[in-house]
Write a protein that holds these residues in place. Structure first.
Motif, mmCIF file in Angstrom:
data_model
loop_
_atom_site.group_PDB
_atom_site.id
_atom_site.type_symbol
_atom_site.label_atom_id
_atom_site.label_comp_id
_atom_site.label_asym_id
_atom_site.label_seq_id
_atom_site.Cartn_x
_atom_site.Cartn_y
_atom_site.Cartn_z
ATOM 1 N N LYS A 66 0.811 -1.217 0.000
ATOM 2 C CA LYS A 66 0.000 0.000 0.000
ATOM 3 C C LYS A 66 0.852 1.279 0.000
ATOM 4 O O LYS A 66 0.313 2.379 -0.035
ATOM 5 N N LEU A 67 2.173 1.122 0.054
ATOM 6 C CA LEU A 67 3.069 2.265 0.091
ATOM 7 C C LEU A 67 3.635 2.554 -1.300
ATOM 8 O O LEU A 67 3.594 1.722 -2.188
ATOM 9 N N ARG A 68 4.185 3.748 -1.443
ATOM 10 C CA ARG A 68 4.866 4.059 -2.686
ATOM 11 C C ARG A 68 6.080 3.157 -2.863
ATOM 12 O O ARG A 68 6.823 2.898 -1.912
ATOM 13 N N ALA A 69 6.304 2.713 -4.081
ATOM 14 C CA ALA A 69 7.489 1.928 -4.390
ATOM 15 C C ALA A 69 8.679 2.859 -4.577
ATOM 16 O O ALA A 69 8.517 4.042 -4.902
ATOM 17 N N PRO A 70 9.899 2.358 -4.381
ATOM 18 C CA PRO A 70 11.078 3.202 -4.598
ATOM 19 C C PRO A 70 11.105 3.857 -5.980
ATOM 20 O O PRO A 70 11.538 5.006 -6.121
ATOM 21 N N GLU A 71 10.621 3.150 -6.982
ATOM 22 C CA GLU A 71 10.616 3.695 -8.338
ATOM 23 C C GLU A 71 9.737 4.941 -8.458
ATOM 24 O O GLU A 71 9.946 5.770 -9.347
ATOM 25 N N ASP A 72 8.775 5.080 -7.545
ATOM 26 C CA ASP A 72 7.833 6.197 -7.623
ATOM 27 C C ASP A 72 8.440 7.525 -7.184
ATOM 28 O O ASP A 72 7.813 8.574 -7.380
ATOM 29 N N VAL A 73 9.628 7.494 -6.569
ATOM 30 C CA VAL A 73 10.208 8.737 -6.055
ATOM 31 C C VAL A 73 11.434 9.182 -6.853
ATOM 32 O O VAL A 73 12.106 10.141 -6.473
ATOM 33 N N THR A 74 11.726 8.515 -7.962
ATOM 34 C CA THR A 74 12.964 8.823 -8.680
ATOM 35 C C THR A 74 12.888 10.115 -9.494
ATOM 36 O O THR A 74 13.928 10.694 -9.828
ATOM 37 N N ASP A 75 11.687 10.574 -9.825
ATOM 38 C CA ASP A 75 11.572 11.803 -10.622
ATOM 39 C C ASP A 75 12.285 12.972 -9.958
ATOM 40 O O ASP A 75 13.002 13.741 -10.610
ATOM 41 N N ARG A 76 12.079 13.133 -8.645
ATOM 42 C CA ARG A 76 12.650 14.276 -7.955
ATOM 43 C C ARG A 76 14.178 14.173 -7.891
ATOM 44 O O ARG A 76 14.875 15.191 -7.910
ATOM 45 N N PHE A 77 14.686 12.952 -7.801
ATOM 46 C CA PHE A 77 16.144 12.781 -7.835
ATOM 47 C C PHE A 77 16.710 13.282 -9.164
ATOM 48 O O PHE A 77 17.749 13.948 -9.189
ATOM 49 N N VAL A 78 16.041 12.954 -10.254
ATOM 50 C CA VAL A 78 16.492 13.433 -11.564
ATOM 51 C C VAL A 78 16.412 14.950 -11.632
ATOM 52 O O VAL A 78 17.327 15.622 -12.132
ATOM 53 N N ASP A 79 15.346 15.517 -11.100
ATOM 54 C CA ASP A 79 15.188 16.981 -11.095
ATOM 55 C C ASP A 79 16.381 17.659 -10.427
ATOM 56 O O ASP A 79 16.884 18.683 -10.904
ATOM 57 N N LEU A 80 16.822 17.106 -9.297
ATOM 58 C CA LEU A 80 17.906 17.713 -8.538
ATOM 59 C C LEU A 80 19.280 17.379 -9.097
ATOM 60 O O LEU A 80 20.266 18.057 -8.771
ATOM 61 N N ALA A 81 19.364 16.352 -9.911
ATOM 62 C CA ALA A 81 20.651 15.910 -10.448
ATOM 63 C C ALA A 81 20.993 16.527 -11.797
ATOM 64 O O ALA A 81 22.171 16.617 -12.156
ATOM 65 N N GLU A 82 19.997 16.959 -12.541
ATOM 66 C CA GLU A 82 20.281 17.426 -13.892
ATOM 67 C C GLU A 82 20.968 18.796 -13.876
ATOM 68 O O GLU A 82 20.804 19.583 -12.932
ATOM 69 N N PRO A 83 21.736 19.104 -14.921
ATOM 70 C CA PRO A 83 22.467 20.377 -14.968
ATOM 71 C C PRO A 83 21.568 21.602 -14.857
ATOM 72 O O PRO A 83 22.005 22.648 -14.370
ATOM 73 N N ALA A 84 20.316 21.490 -15.282
ATOM 74 C CA ALA A 84 19.413 22.645 -15.267
ATOM 75 C C ALA A 84 18.923 23.001 -13.871
ATOM 76 O O ALA A 84 18.331 24.064 -13.676
ATOM 77 N N CYS A 85 19.165 22.162 -12.878
ATOM 78 C CA CYS A 85 18.670 22.419 -11.523
ATOM 79 C C CYS A 85 19.319 23.669 -10.930
ATOM 80 O O CYS A 85 20.539 23.836 -10.975
ATOM 81 N N THR A 86 18.498 24.531 -10.360
ATOM 82 C CA THR A 86 19.005 25.741 -9.698
ATOM 83 C C THR A 86 18.765 25.722 -8.187
ATOM 84 O O THR A 86 19.201 26.635 -7.488
ATOM 85 N N ARG A 87 18.062 24.734 -7.680
ATOM 86 C CA ARG A 87 17.791 24.662 -6.245
ATOM 87 C C ARG A 87 19.089 24.393 -5.505
ATOM 88 O O ARG A 87 19.975 23.667 -5.985
ATOM 89 N N HIS A 88 19.211 24.963 -4.313
ATOM 90 C CA HIS A 88 20.480 24.844 -3.592
ATOM 91 C C HIS A 88 20.238 25.055 -2.102
ATOM 92 O O HIS A 88 19.540 25.992 -1.689
ATOM 93 N N GLY A 89 20.785 24.149 -1.305
ATOM 94 C CA GLY A 89 20.707 24.286 0.146
ATOM 95 C C GLY A 89 19.336 24.039 0.717
ATOM 96 O O GLY A 89 19.025 24.502 1.817
ATOM 97 N N GLU A 90 18.500 23.302 -0.012
ATOM 98 C CA GLU A 90 17.116 23.075 0.404
ATOM 99 C C GLU A 90 16.892 21.660 0.913
ATOM 100 O O GLU A 90 17.641 20.727 0.580
ATOM 101 N N VAL A 91 15.833 21.492 1.696
ATOM 102 C CA VAL A 91 15.300 20.166 2.009
ATOM 103 C C VAL A 91 14.059 20.008 1.133
ATOM 104 O O VAL A 91 13.050 20.672 1.357
ATOM 105 N N VAL A 92 14.163 19.158 0.142
ATOM 106 C CA VAL A 92 13.087 18.981 -0.833
ATOM 107 C C VAL A 92 12.289 17.743 -0.433
ATOM 108 O O VAL A 92 12.824 16.642 -0.345
ATOM 109 N N ALA A 93 11.009 17.920 -0.187
ATOM 110 C CA ALA A 93 10.136 16.813 0.207
ATOM 111 C C ALA A 93 9.299 16.352 -0.973
ATOM 112 O O ALA A 93 8.915 17.159 -1.828
ATOM 113 N N ILE A 94 9.039 15.066 -1.007
ATOM 114 C CA ILE A 94 8.186 14.486 -2.053
ATOM 115 C C ILE A 94 6.801 14.269 -1.471
ATOM 116 O O ILE A 94 6.657 13.681 -0.424
#
Length: 234
Positions: free
Chosen positions: A206-234
């Protein structure tokens, strides 16, 4: 899917759970992934899945993050082979057990702090120059809601995540003028082994699978990311 094409990404705790899911997703996005974990068999299973999906292999580095000199050796090896590192995902973490602070086993306390805090400090120390050698270095450290609010019997784990957050936020301030972007990511409630340890009677289906949270990791990993020093919650 090529948001991470040509990037070199190091992921700790990559043999199962969130780490394995992120490794597979990063590879599908075009990154060459360098995977660490203590479990060789688990790393090989992730590598097989990546090979089947992308036609390329990961770089596997079996190691125990509590043996801190191995982290230094890993940094040197990455430099010799790749010359830089574009992404670090500090995902490895342990719960060990829950219990009252006054009665907690000192050996388990040390294991928790060593894995969840000190290993990530050593990771930062070893990989900082490699990340700065990238045109857009990105570092992501996995945290938890336990760092925010106290809950009975969660003391050691919560303390370790609170310490991790303060350390990473401080590091982010110190490198703010570089091309490196550093953030913390709280994936929330996910069906992982750690979650099962804490809530053994819970229905993980009934819980989210690990695969369901990978989008945000890609968002923070790509060169276009400008977020910095934040705690990003899913």
């Amino acid at each position: 899917m090529s948001r991470l094409a040509g990037r070199y990404a190091l992921i700790t705790g990559a043999s199962r759970g969130i780490g394995a899911a992120v490794a597979k997703r990063f590879a599908q996005e075009g990154a060459h992934v360098i995977l660490t974990a203590r479990t060789v068999g688990g790393l090989e299973e992730v590598d097989d899945a990546i090979k089947q999906a992308t036609g390329t292999n990961a770089t596997l580095v079996p190691l125990d993050l509590r043996k801190f000199d191995q982290i230094d050796a890993l940094g040197a090896a990455i430099y010799e082979r790749f010359g830089r590192l574009d992404i670090v995902v500090g995902n490895a973490g342990v719960l060990e057990t829950l219990g009252p602070v006054a009665q907690f086993d000192p050996k388990l306390w040390t294991r928790i702090l060593d894995t969840n805090v000190t290993a990530n400090y050593r990771l930062i120390r070893s990989m900082d120059r490699l990340l700065r050698a990238s045109d857009a270095g990105r570092a992501i450290f996995v945290t938890s809601g336990a760092a925010k609010e106290p809950y009975p019997y969660w003391g050691p784990y919560a303390a370790s995540k609170a310490a991790l957050e303060m350390m990473v936020k401080t590091y982010a301030m110190e490198i703010a003028k570089s091309n490196l972007r550093v953030n913390l990511l709280d994936p929330g409630i996910v069906a992982t082994k750690l979650r099962l340890q804490a809530f053994p009677g819970e229905d993980q289906a009934k819980l989210r699978a690990p695969e369901d949270v990978t989008d945000r990791f890609v968002d923070l990993a790509e060169p276009a990311c400008t977020r910095h020093g934040e705690v990003v919650a899913i």
